[in-house]
Every structure is written in structure tokens, then in C-alpha cells.
Design a protein around this motif. Structure first.
Motif, mmCIF file in Angstrom:
data_model
loop_
_atom_site.group_PDB
_atom_site.id
_atom_site.type_symbol
_atom_site.label_atom_id
_atom_site.label_comp_id
_atom_site.label_asym_id
_atom_site.label_seq_id
_atom_site.Cartn_x
_atom_site.Cartn_y
_atom_site.Cartn_z
ATOM 1 N N VAL A 45 18.545 16.504 68.509
ATOM 2 C CA VAL A 45 18.916 15.763 66.920
ATOM 3 C C VAL A 45 19.721 16.668 65.972
ATOM 4 C CG1 VAL A 45 16.799 14.227 66.828
ATOM 5 C CG2 VAL A 45 16.766 16.760 65.895
ATOM 6 N N GLU A 46 20.061 17.919 66.748
ATOM 7 C CA GLU A 46 20.973 18.806 65.852
ATOM 8 C C GLU A 46 21.350 20.088 66.893
ATOM 9 O OE1 GLU A 46 20.726 21.779 61.873
ATOM 10 O OE2 GLU A 46 19.107 20.328 62.217
ATOM 11 N N ALA A 47 22.757 20.355 66.806
ATOM 12 C CA ALA A 47 23.193 21.537 67.500
ATOM 13 C C ALA A 47 23.524 22.501 66.518
ATOM 14 C CB ALA A 47 24.591 20.845 68.397
ATOM 15 N N ASN A 48 23.499 23.603 66.587
ATOM 16 C CA ASN A 48 23.932 24.796 66.016
ATOM 17 C C ASN A 48 25.635 25.128 66.020
ATOM 18 O OD1 ASN A 48 24.153 27.267 64.512
ATOM 19 N ND2 ASN A 48 22.451 28.330 65.319
ATOM 20 N N MET A 94 5.486 29.999 68.005
ATOM 21 C CA MET A 94 6.739 30.038 68.639
ATOM 22 C C MET A 94 6.070 30.149 70.378
ATOM 23 S SD MET A 94 9.902 32.595 68.793
ATOM 24 C CE MET A 94 10.719 32.122 67.127
ATOM 25 N N LYS A 95 6.704 29.406 71.066
ATOM 26 C CA LYS A 95 6.324 29.281 72.606
ATOM 27 C C LYS A 95 7.400 29.873 73.347
ATOM 28 C CE LYS A 95 2.281 27.137 72.174
ATOM 29 N NZ LYS A 95 0.992 27.570 72.823
ATOM 30 N N PHE A 96 7.377 30.338 74.578
ATOM 31 C CA PHE A 96 8.169 30.730 75.342
ATOM 32 C C PHE A 96 7.999 30.303 76.794
ATOM 33 C CE2 PHE A 96 7.054 33.997 71.942
ATOM 34 C CZ PHE A 96 8.502 34.061 71.592
ATOM 35 N N THR A 97 9.169 30.295 77.517
ATOM 36 C CA THR A 97 9.119 29.897 78.903
ATOM 37 C C THR A 97 9.825 31.020 80.071
ATOM 38 O OG1 THR A 97 11.682 29.458 79.031
ATOM 39 C CG2 THR A 97 10.496 27.465 78.332
ATOM 40 N N LYS A 98 9.288 30.982 81.155
ATOM 41 C CA LYS A 98 9.639 31.940 82.018
ATOM 42 C C LYS A 98 11.174 32.104 82.199
ATOM 43 C CE LYS A 98 5.539 32.216 84.594
ATOM 44 N NZ LYS A 98 4.545 32.001 85.833
ATOM 45 N N ASP A 99 11.916 31.164 81.697
ATOM 46 C CA ASP A 99 13.434 31.186 81.800
ATOM 47 C C ASP A 99 13.914 31.811 80.589
ATOM 48 O OD1 ASP A 99 13.761 30.264 84.415
ATOM 49 O OD2 ASP A 99 13.403 28.188 83.631
ATOM 50 N N ASP A 147 8.506 22.239 64.560
ATOM 51 C CA ASP A 147 8.351 21.737 63.006
ATOM 52 C C ASP A 147 7.817 20.364 62.874
ATOM 53 O OD1 ASP A 147 7.857 21.685 60.331
ATOM 54 O OD2 ASP A 147 10.236 21.872 60.115
ATOM 55 N N GLY A 148 6.832 19.814 62.731
ATOM 56 C CA GLY A 148 6.464 18.492 63.077
ATOM 57 C C GLY A 148 6.629 17.917 64.428
ATOM 58 N N ASP A 149 7.731 17.093 64.658
ATOM 59 C CA ASP A 149 8.037 16.564 66.121
ATOM 60 C C ASP A 149 9.444 17.056 66.450
ATOM 61 O OD1 ASP A 149 9.577 15.057 64.483
ATOM 62 O OD2 ASP A 149 8.832 13.128 65.413
ATOM 63 N N VAL A 150 9.948 18.150 65.647
ATOM 64 C CA VAL A 150 11.294 18.667 66.050
ATOM 65 C C VAL A 150 10.936 20.024 66.770
ATOM 66 C CG1 VAL A 150 13.331 19.245 65.153
ATOM 67 C CG2 VAL A 150 12.421 16.992 64.663
ATOM 68 N N ALA A 151 11.573 20.414 67.839
ATOM 69 C CA ALA A 151 11.510 21.598 68.368
ATOM 70 C C ALA A 151 12.850 22.276 68.032
ATOM 71 C CB ALA A 151 11.197 21.553 69.688
ATOM 72 N N THR A 152 13.012 23.458 67.636
ATOM 73 C CA THR A 152 13.942 24.249 67.488
ATOM 74 C C THR A 152 14.021 25.211 68.792
ATOM 75 O OG1 THR A 152 14.111 24.627 65.207
ATOM 76 C CG2 THR A 152 15.470 26.255 66.121
ATOM 77 N N PRO A 201 18.682 36.482 67.981
ATOM 78 C CA PRO A 201 18.573 35.514 69.029
ATOM 79 C C PRO A 201 17.181 34.581 68.794
ATOM 80 C CG PRO A 201 17.703 37.604 70.020
ATOM 81 C CD PRO A 201 18.619 38.075 68.761
ATOM 82 N N GLU A 202 16.183 35.107 68.182
ATOM 83 C CA GLU A 202 15.046 34.341 67.823
ATOM 84 C C GLU A 202 15.027 34.003 66.549
ATOM 85 O OE1 GLU A 202 11.510 36.265 69.291
ATOM 86 O OE2 GLU A 202 12.627 36.813 71.316
ATOM 87 N N GLY A 203 15.920 33.766 65.755
ATOM 88 C CA GLY A 203 16.472 33.363 64.335
ATOM 89 C C GLY A 203 17.738 32.367 64.016
ATOM 90 N N GLU A 204 18.557 32.807 63.664
ATOM 91 C CA GLU A 204 19.831 32.253 63.464
ATOM 92 C C GLU A 204 20.623 32.042 64.566
ATOM 93 O OE1 GLU A 204 20.713 30.815 60.451
ATOM 94 O OE2 GLU A 204 18.785 31.469 59.908
ATOM 95 N N GLY A 205 20.188 32.640 65.777
ATOM 96 C CA GLY A 205 21.022 32.114 67.075
ATOM 97 C C GLY A 205 20.437 31.158 67.868
ATOM 98 N N TRP A 206 19.640 30.123 67.343
ATOM 99 C CA TRP A 206 19.192 29.149 67.770
ATOM 100 C C TRP A 206 20.441 28.133 68.324
ATOM 101 C CZ3 TRP A 206 20.057 24.063 65.546
ATOM 102 C CH2 TRP A 206 20.495 24.261 64.403
ATOM 103 N N PHE A 207 20.093 27.469 69.430
ATOM 104 C CA PHE A 207 20.946 26.477 70.006
ATOM 105 C C PHE A 207 20.955 25.260 69.626
ATOM 106 C CE2 PHE A 207 20.942 30.274 72.778
ATOM 107 C CZ PHE A 207 22.313 30.311 73.211
ATOM 108 N N GLY A 208 19.897 24.512 69.420
ATOM 109 C CA GLY A 208 19.551 23.064 69.053
ATOM 110 C C GLY A 208 18.210 22.736 68.638
ATOM 111 N N LYS A 209 18.207 21.505 68.343
ATOM 112 C CA LYS A 209 16.804 20.998 67.850
ATOM 113 C C LYS A 209 16.565 19.537 68.661
ATOM 114 C CE LYS A 209 17.007 23.314 63.412
ATOM 115 N NZ LYS A 209 16.491 22.988 62.146
#
Length: 121
Positions: free
Chosen positions: A71-74, A1-6, A13-18, A88-96
Motif C-alpha cells: 500500500v506504500e513504498a518508501n 517489532m517482529k523479526f525474520t531469520k532473513d 499498525d492496525g492491519d498495515v505492516a511496515t 535501518p529500523e526507522g526511516e530506512g523502511w522499504f514498504g508497507k
């Protein structure tokens, strides 16, 4: 997992980022009451508004930490926005996003660097 300053997180996962917001961001927002998930098929650039999260305190944009196509929205968040607070860092994801430039991830922080960053706020 990586993080932004925001306070967004990215899990690749492969070429898809959650993508979601960190626990720190969810705690700062307070009770989340509405989420506008990203639009599937939309192309976003790094730093573009990706989704919207509203709490009892404020409405905030969630920014895309990488460029690519949504490619996907939660969609489950529309009926249960409190999931963002509960996990927030699991099932609360916003999109892929299908990542168009994986090298953008190199500029993001790992957990240790993000935790260190939080101590400077």
C-alpha cells in the motif's frame, strides 16, 4: 517489532505492516547504493521478493515477512539509499503491506529472540 531469520523487521499498525531490514543486515551489506522499493498495488505472499537493496558488496532481495497488498513504498530511498544504513529500523523502511493474514506474525521473533538468534550465526 517482529523479526525474520532473513533479517527483515515488521512493525504492525492496525492491519498495515511496515517492513525493512535490521541493523545487522544493513551492517553486513555495507554502504547501500541503490534501493528498488516495492510496487504499490502488488500482492505479495509471505517469503516473496518484496524489494531489492544493493550495496557496494552485493545485491539482495528483501522478502515479505507477511502476505498482503503493498500500500506504500518508501520512495525517498531512491534518492537517499544511505538512509538504510543510517536508520535501518526507522526511516530506512522499504514498504508497507496491508496484511491479509495477521496470524503469520505469530511465527516471527520478538527482539529478544532475534538477538539470541544472532548469537548463533
Amino acid at each position: 517489532m517482529k523479526f525474520t531469520k532473513d533479517h527483515e523487521w515488521v512493525r504492525l499498525d492496525g492491519d498495515v505492516a511496515t517492513i525493512g531490514i535490521t541493523k545487522h543486515a544493513a551492517d553486513a551489506l555495507g554502504d547501500v547504493v541503490f534501493v528498488e522499493a516495492p510496487q504499490v498495488g502488488k500482492t505479495v505472499g509471505k517469503g516473496d521478493g518484496f524489494a531489492v537493496v544493493e550495496s557496494v558488496k552485493a545485491a539482495s532481495d528483501v522478502y515479505a515477512p507477511v502476505s498482503g497488498e503493498v500500500v506504500e513504498a518508501n520512495d525517498a530511498l531512491s534518492g537517499a539509499p544511505e538512509t538504510v544504513n543510517a536508520d535501518p529500523e526507522g526511516e530506512g523502511w522499504f514498504g508497507k503491506i496491508k496484511v491479509s493474514d495477521a496470524s503469520q506474525l505469530e511465527a516471527l521473533m520478538d527482539r529478544a529472540a532475534y538477538d539470541q538468534y544472532l548469537t548463533t550465526l
